[in-house]
Design a protein around this motif. Structure first.
Motif, PDB file in Angstrom:
ATOM      1  N   MET A  16     -10.010  -9.604  14.619  1.00 34.46           N
ATOM      2  CA  MET A  16      -8.561  -9.474  14.602  1.00 34.46           C
ATOM      3  C   MET A  16      -8.008  -9.716  15.993  1.00 34.46           C
ATOM      4  O   MET A  16      -8.572  -9.250  16.985  1.00 34.46           O
ATOM      5  N   LYS A  17      -6.901 -10.427  16.063  1.00 36.07           N
ATOM      6  CA  LYS A  17      -6.267 -10.717  17.342  1.00 36.07           C
ATOM      7  C   LYS A  17      -5.049  -9.827  17.545  1.00 36.07           C
ATOM      8  O   LYS A  17      -4.389  -9.446  16.574  1.00 36.07           O
ATOM      9  N   PRO A  18      -4.733  -9.501  18.805  1.00 38.94           N
ATOM     10  CA  PRO A  18      -3.524  -8.714  19.052  1.00 38.94           C
ATOM     11  C   PRO A  18      -2.280  -9.533  18.731  1.00 38.94           C
ATOM     12  O   PRO A  18      -2.315 -10.763  18.678  1.00 38.94           O
ATOM     13  N   LEU A  19      -1.181  -8.835  18.524  1.00 42.97           N
ATOM     14  CA  LEU A  19       0.086  -9.509  18.279  1.00 42.97           C
ATOM     15  C   LEU A  19       0.464 -10.344  19.497  1.00 42.97           C
ATOM     16  O   LEU A  19       0.265  -9.929  20.643  1.00 42.97           O
ATOM     17  N   LEU A  31       6.940  -6.835  15.075  1.00 46.04           N
ATOM     18  CA  LEU A  31       6.281  -5.546  15.241  1.00 46.04           C
ATOM     19  C   LEU A  31       6.287  -4.734  13.959  1.00 46.04           C
ATOM     20  O   LEU A  31       5.436  -3.874  13.758  1.00 46.04           O
ATOM     21  N   ARG A  32       7.261  -5.012  13.109  1.00 43.66           N
ATOM     22  CA  ARG A  32       7.392  -4.263  11.865  1.00 43.66           C
ATOM     23  C   ARG A  32       8.010  -5.160  10.805  1.00 43.66           C
ATOM     24  O   ARG A  32       8.887  -5.979  11.093  1.00 43.66           O
ATOM     25  N   LEU A  33       7.537  -5.014   9.572  1.00 42.95           N
ATOM     26  CA  LEU A  33       8.131  -5.684   8.424  1.00 42.95           C
ATOM     27  C   LEU A  33       8.289  -4.646   7.324  1.00 42.95           C
ATOM     28  O   LEU A  33       7.292  -4.102   6.836  1.00 42.95           O
ATOM     29  N   GLY A  34       9.530  -4.353   6.972  1.00 44.22           N
ATOM     30  CA  GLY A  34       9.780  -3.319   5.986  1.00 44.22           C
ATOM     31  C   GLY A  34       9.161  -2.011   6.429  1.00 44.22           C
ATOM     32  O   GLY A  34       9.305  -1.601   7.593  1.00 44.22           O
ATOM     33  N   PRO A  35       8.407  -1.342   5.559  1.00 46.92           N
ATOM     34  CA  PRO A  35       7.800  -0.054   5.938  1.00 46.92           C
ATOM     35  C   PRO A  35       6.505  -0.198   6.715  1.00 46.92           C
ATOM     36  O   PRO A  35       5.881   0.804   7.062  1.00 46.92           O
ATOM     37  N   TYR A  36       6.092  -1.427   7.007  1.00 46.49           N
ATOM     38  CA  TYR A  36       4.779  -1.648   7.598  1.00 46.49           C
ATOM     39  C   TYR A  36       4.878  -1.932   9.083  1.00 46.49           C
ATOM     40  O   TYR A  36       5.538  -2.891   9.502  1.00 46.49           O
ATOM     41  N   ALA A  93       4.131   4.414   6.910  1.00 45.55           N
ATOM     42  CA  ALA A  93       4.292   5.680   7.627  1.00 45.55           C
ATOM     43  C   ALA A  93       3.234   6.699   7.252  1.00 45.55           C
ATOM     44  O   ALA A  93       2.915   7.595   8.034  1.00 45.55           O
ATOM     45  N   ALA A  94       2.655   6.568   6.045  1.00 48.92           N
ATOM     46  CA  ALA A  94       1.626   7.498   5.608  1.00 48.92           C
ATOM     47  C   ALA A  94       0.230   7.048   6.021  1.00 48.92           C
ATOM     48  O   ALA A  94      -0.750   7.715   5.695  1.00 48.92           O
ATOM     49  N   GLY A  95       0.159   5.934   6.719  1.00 46.49           N
ATOM     50  CA  GLY A  95      -1.142   5.441   7.158  1.00 46.49           C
ATOM     51  C   GLY A  95      -1.855   4.589   6.144  1.00 46.49           C
ATOM     52  O   GLY A  95      -3.007   4.210   6.353  1.00 46.49           O
ATOM     53  N   ARG A  96      -1.188   4.230   5.041  1.00 53.88           N
ATOM     54  CA  ARG A  96      -1.825   3.382   4.029  1.00 53.88           C
ATOM     55  C   ARG A  96      -1.838   1.938   4.522  1.00 53.88           C
ATOM     56  O   ARG A  96      -0.783   1.391   4.851  1.00 53.88           O
ATOM     57  N   PRO A  97      -3.010   1.303   4.547  1.00 58.18           N
ATOM     58  CA  PRO A  97      -3.107  -0.052   5.102  1.00 58.18           C
ATOM     59  C   PRO A  97      -2.668  -1.108   4.093  1.00 58.18           C
ATOM     60  O   PRO A  97      -2.688  -0.891   2.876  1.00 58.18           O
ATOM     61  N   ALA A  98      -2.312  -2.258   4.607  1.00 60.44           N
ATOM     62  CA  ALA A  98      -1.936  -3.385   3.764  1.00 60.44           C
ATOM     63  C   ALA A  98      -2.131  -4.671   4.547  1.00 60.44           C
ATOM     64  O   ALA A  98      -2.126  -4.678   5.779  1.00 60.44           O
ATOM     65  N   ALA A  99      -2.321  -5.751   3.815  1.00 61.16           N
ATOM     66  CA  ALA A  99      -2.300  -7.093   4.410  1.00 61.16           C
ATOM     67  C   ALA A  99      -0.912  -7.653   4.166  1.00 61.16           C
ATOM     68  O   ALA A  99      -0.460  -7.730   3.022  1.00 61.16           O
ATOM     69  N   VAL A 100      -0.226  -8.020   5.245  1.00 64.77           N
ATOM     70  CA  VAL A 100       1.164  -8.464   5.145  1.00 64.77           C
ATOM     71  C   VAL A 100       1.229  -9.937   5.519  1.00 64.77           C
ATOM     72  O   VAL A 100       0.928 -10.307   6.664  1.00 64.77           O
ATOM     73  N   PRO A 129      10.379 -14.665   4.512  1.00 61.71           N
ATOM     74  CA  PRO A 129       9.869 -13.820   3.423  1.00 61.71           C
ATOM     75  C   PRO A 129       8.461 -13.321   3.737  1.00 61.71           C
ATOM     76  O   PRO A 129       7.676 -14.005   4.398  1.00 61.71           O
ATOM     77  N   TRP A 130       8.156 -12.102   3.276  1.00 54.43           N
ATOM     78  CA  TRP A 130       6.817 -11.550   3.467  1.00 54.43           C
ATOM     79  C   TRP A 130       6.348 -10.853   2.208  1.00 54.43           C
ATOM     80  O   TRP A 130       7.152 -10.430   1.376  1.00 54.43           O
TER      81      TRP A 130
END
Length: 695
Positions: free
Chosen positions: A1-4, A10-15, A35-42, A87-88
């Motif tokens: 994984m590469k850094p931003l 830095l943020r998209l919606g709740p992620y 916010a709850a720490g649930r991961p996702a691929a965006v 769009p994301w």
């Protein structure tokens, strides 16, 4: 994984976004957590595509339609929005090996597991089709095996029934060997296309290999439309289950519910994914995923530790773990999923297992032509592959079709393959335990040699890999600088080289705390391994890049002369002229090899051997059919092996001198190279690989 990087949100919606997983044909994919720490691929549509309002609308519309599928058997689309003009889509994060990874590592699934796989995927497709959608890309890499059973991923590319596939111009809207005939022909498709793909997936799981193959993609596609599946590897007791799925006429294929019923899956199927080596693999990956996103507790969760807002702290080290254990799927459409895949998903990417053990082969006879220990294995290597790299129980080379592959040294069977490695940048052994490679983005990646399990990753701007030992990797950056990366994943130093190294692939040797380089133009230099500072420069040594050799504090150079230099300051210890001086890339000395205190090098048409003081070790031996570019001699057992050109092959000569020789004949021209380890000589001859005994 590469850094931003610059321009990354830095943020998209709740992620909140923490790093870049990769970039596919349609968009860029980030690792995020809510916010709850649930991961996702965006996944975000590429900027050049986001300006196409029609494409962006379809991107979102189809993803939102896919949200209607709530089956437990899919990696669900969590959200899809338009933000900042782009769009994301966010999809579930899954832990577990993909089906192709599991079959590659553990072999075909047993009867019970195949039947449960059939039932689970068929019921999932039934749920998908009930919403009016068709998945369109059911294939082994899109099936993740979890402790709760198989999950179908990359669901974001699903389309409304009879809809067209969202792809960019020039992309093939089907995975060869898994897409149905109607997809190959570009016709509108319905649920029956997914059933065809399901049959191909089940046959692969049961037999361990695809049922449609060919030398080229077009040949595979032709077989799908006009040929019959090869079910020889599928156990006879399971052929009844998959054969009806391959009907050319979509109307003749069974419904998913019929496949599920015919599977006769065992009771208590959840036990299948929790037992044995596969079950242990799943447990390890799920545990790693939990650690990756775990909320800190106790004093470490105090304000100021980077966990503002209740988000888990994702450190650089944890992101490296994610990159090392992850795989990205971006299959030409609007959705993607990311999951822990390939390898052992270690809790620490710097936790390296001990070197693999392998028994040396018995020495062969010096009489007659050698009989291969295995091979030739045809069409497995890229014709431009660097020399094979033996690392204990595997031999690594550039794979046909891209990336690198490793095969077992004892029988030539494929052990693992990495598709995203840039083989032309080279590959190196780190302490006989890791393989160092680079990807197309210049990222330095490491893999456990014995298993192909990914380990630490560094964004090092790799242009070419030069040398490595157990402590560091030395490389040329894409902008022509020298760089040293420690095996702790940290860049130790970056220096301008004493000679211009850009515009080609220099060769190098490492030893006595120095890195000795030879450029494309034949100039040579040495830098100190500790800090990259200049030790010495010697220009005009060769006509082109000839790999030096280092032994006992002495650097040996081929080219216009065979020369021994003191490695610390470049002081010449001795030098010998060739029989004929180099002229237009011919004659002169080839690259030297040192073994047992003796230097071996080709002098025009002869193999010569010299002691470290420059005195002759054995009489010269004439070699026919050798022309530049020469490969370094390879010493193994009691022989010295030489790569010969044209249709001669490779020849072994006694280390003690004399004209007795042993030749293995090869055809195919000059694209061949050799390496040796454990009394085995590995030969790459264009696209084939074989192992010979040595004497």
């Amino acid at each position: 994984m590469k850094p931003l990087g610059q321009g990354d949100p830095l943020r998209l919606g709740p992620y909140r976004l923490h790093g870049v997983l990769g970039e596919g044909g349609m968009g860029k994919v980030y690792f995020g957590a809510d916010a709850a720490g649930r991961p996702a691929a965006v996944k975000v549509l590429l900027p050049e595509l986001a300006h196409d309002g029609h494409l962006a609308d379809r991107f979102l519309r189809e993803a939102r339609t896919a949200q209607a599928v709530t089956s437990e058997g899919v990696a669900r689309v969590l959200a899809a929005e338009l933000e900042g003009g782009r769009p994301w889509i966010a999809t579930e994060f899954l832990a577990g090996p993909t089906l192709d990874d599991a079959v590659e590592r553990f072999g075909p699934l047993d009867d019970a597991a195949v039947r449960e796989l059939a039932r689970s995927l068929a019921r999932t497709l039934q749920d998908v089709h009930a919403t009016g959608l068709v998945h369109r890309d059911v294939k082994p890499p899109n099936v993740v095996l979890t402790s709760r059973g198989p999950r179908l991923i990359d669901f974001g590319i699903a389309r409304p029934e009879h809809g067209l596939t969202l792809t960019r111009t020039g992309q093939i809207p089907v995975t060869p060997g898994y897409g149905a005939p109607e997809q190959v022909l570009g016709r509108r498709v319905g649920p029956a296309a997914d059933v065809f793909s399901l049959g191909a997936v089940l046959a692969f799981a049961a037999g361990g290999r695809p049922v449609y193959t060919g030398a080229e993609i077009t040949a595979v596609l032709y077989e799908v439309v006009h040929g019959e599946p090869d079910l020889e590897a599928v156990p006879e007791g399971l052929r009844y289950l998959v054969m009806p799925c391959f009907a050319k006429d979509p109307a003749a294929r069974p419904l998913p519910s019929q496949v599920a019923d015919a599977a006769a899956a065992p009771r208590q199927p959840e036990r299948l994914w929790k037992a044995g080596r596969l079950g242990e693999e799943i447990r390890q990956r799920e545990s790693a995923a939990r650690r990756l996103t775990a909320r800190p507790t106790g004093p470490s969760a105090a304000p100021g530790d980077g966990t503002a807002g209740g988000n888990p702290r994702l450190t650089r080290r944890r992101l490296l773990l994610a990159a090392g254990g992850g795989a990205l799927v971006a299959a030409g459409g609007g959705g993607t999923a990311w999951w822990l895949s390939r390898g052992d998903a270690p809790s620490d990417p710097f936790d390296i297992p001990p070197p693999a053990k392998v028994q040396a082969a018995q020495l062969g006879s010096a009489e007659g032509s050698p009989t291969p220990l295995w091979g030739p294995v045809e069409n497995v290597a890229d014709a431009g592959s660097p020399a094979p790299l033996p690392i204990r129980d595997v031999v690594v080379f550039a794979a046909s079709g891209g990336g690198i592959a490793a095969r077992r040294v004892i029988d030539g069977r494929e052990r693992w393959r990495v598709g995203d490695a840039k083989a032309e940048a080279g590959y190196l052994s780190i302490g006989d335990r890791l393989v160092a490679t680079a990807d197309g983005e210049g990222t330095l990646r490491t893999w456990v040699a014995a298993t192909g399990s990914p380990r630490w990753t560094v964004d090092a701007q790799v242009g070419a890999l030069l040398a490595a030992d157990a402590h560091a990797v030395y490389l040329l950056t894409s902008d022509g600088r020298l760089r040293c990366v420690g095996t702790d994943g940290k860049v130790r130093w970056t220096q301008q080289p004493p000679l211009a190294l850009s515009g080609g692939h220099p060769v190098a040797a490492l030893g006595a705390s120095h890195l000795v380089l030879c450029t494309e133009t034949g100039d040579m230099a040495a830098v100190r391994a500790q800090d990259g500072s200049r030790a010495w420069v010697r220009k005009g040594q060769a006509e082109g890049p000839l790999r030096p050799a280092v032994d006992g504090g002495i650097a040996y150079l081929g080219g216009r002369t065979l020369t021994a230099l003191r490695i610390t300051d470049g002081h010449e210890l001795w030098s010998q002229d060739p029989t004929r001086p180099p002229r237009r890339g011919t004659y002169g000395w080839g690259p030297p090899t040192v073994a047992g205190g003796v230097v071996y090098a080709l002098d025009c048409d002869a193999l010569r051997s010299q002691h470290s003081d420059g005195s002759q070790a054995a009489d010269p031996v004439m070699i026919a059919g050798v022309t530049p570019p020469w490969r370094p001699p390879v010493v193994q057992g009691n022989g010295v092996w030489i790569v010969e050109s044209e249709d001669t092959g490779v020849t072994g000569l006694p280390r003690s001198g004399g004209n007795q020789r042993q030749t293995y004949a090869l055809t195919g021209g000059q694209s061949r190279s050799i390496a040796a380890s454990g009394n085995r000589l590995f030969v790459l001859n264009r696209t084939s690989l074989l192992a010979l005994p040595v004497y």
